[in-house]
Design an enzyme around this catalytic site. Structure first.
Site, PDB file in Angstrom:
ATOM      1  CB  CYS A  74      -2.409   3.373   9.611  1.00 23.06           C
ATOM      2  SG  CYS A  74      -3.784   3.864  10.689  1.00 23.06           S
ATOM      3  NE  ARG A  98      -3.890   0.208   2.167  1.00 19.79           N
ATOM      4  CZ  ARG A  98      -4.767   0.553   3.101  1.00 19.79           C
ATOM      5  NH1 ARG A  98      -4.848  -0.149   4.219  1.00 19.79           N
ATOM      6  NH2 ARG A  98      -5.531   1.613   2.943  1.00 19.79           N
TER       7      ARG A  98
END
Length: 274
Positions: A232, A177
């Protein structure tokens, strides 16, 4: 910051100890409550990630913004928690959902709050007792002392993205990611410019947080006197990195609560890929 199963077995019936179950599944938001109703550590109360530990998602602020603090404090008081209560929080074994709850208690100024290392899985493995009864506690009174020093503002993060690299910015998501090779949730793949990638999963092995020496090794390229910001996808899985940094002796750690989902909600924000 952490207690083990044996500590909890010895102290779970102490009058000033309150246990919080924060199990959750991002793929099935009702699953945590269902598991709690089926079986939980005796005396534990349930705090839901989306209903109790987060506010309603809006255009900006990320998928899991801070909850309305009046509502959160009412939940705390309804659980019989006051400023002197020792709190032990657990999730299944991930550490991230319990970590979010732990961080919120630190945000309201609570000091005696701990994670059960290994979570509910460790409790069951150690033959810990469970029950399905939902406890009811007398309401308490809680007086918060909000700790804004552990919150990174959007402007703090923009400063880093615009070239000020004095403050390390840690992306706690997976390497895939971070690199922009995959993005299952957010509308734009990549990461915030200037961020470094230290996946939170490297600090939790088989459901247990690794020790302070190993955490030190993970963060060995960072200076302990520097302020550090963690993020995050939505301010949940960054909390194990927050805890790992504190375990390693870093004093000035902040959470960008909105995280990447907030960052990409602004059309003018750039992202980087590898």
């Amino acid at each position: 910051m952490l207690v083990n199963v044996n500590w909890l077995k010895d102290h779970m019936h102490d009058e000033n100890v309150r246990i919080i179950d924060s199990r959750f599944s991002l793929g099935n938001p009702d699953r945590g409550r269902e598991k709690y109703n089926q079986s939980h550590i005796p005396g534990a109360v349930f705090f839901d990630l989306e209903k109790d530990l987060s506010g309603l998602a809006k255009k900006h602020g990320g998928r899991h913004p801070l909850p309305n603090m009046k509502n959160f404090l009412r939940k705390v008081e309804d659980a019989g928690i006051d400023n002197q209560t020792t709190i032990v929080i657990y999730d299944e074994e991930e550490g991230a959902f319990a970590g979010r709850c732990w961080w919120l208690f630190h945000y309201i100024g609570h000091e005696n709050v701990y994670l059960l290392n290994g979570g509910f899985a460790a409790w069951k493995k150690a033959s810990g007792k469970t029950e399905s009864t939902v406890p009811i506690y007398p309401s308490s009174s809680y007086h918060p002392n909000f700790n804004e020093d552990i919150v990174a503002s959007l402007d703090d993060v923009r400063s880093i993205a615009n070239g000020n690299r004095d403050t390390p910015l840690i992306d706690s998501r997976s390497r895939e990611r971070f690199a922009g090779r995959e993005e299952p949730i957010d509308r734009i793949p990549g990461h915030i410019p200037g961020a470094i990638n230290l996946p939170w999963t490297d600090g939790v092995k088989n459901g247990y947080f690794i020790g302070p020496d190993e955490q030190n090794e993970r963060f060995s390229e960072l200076k302990k006197e520097d302020p550090i910001i963690v993020y995050c996808g939505s301010g949940v899985t960054a909390t194990p990195n927050f805890i790992g940094l504190k375990e390693a002796g870093f004093a000035n750690v902040k959470l960008y609560v909105g995280s990447y989902s907030d960052w990409v909600s602004y059309e003018n924000h750039k992202v980087e890929k590898e």
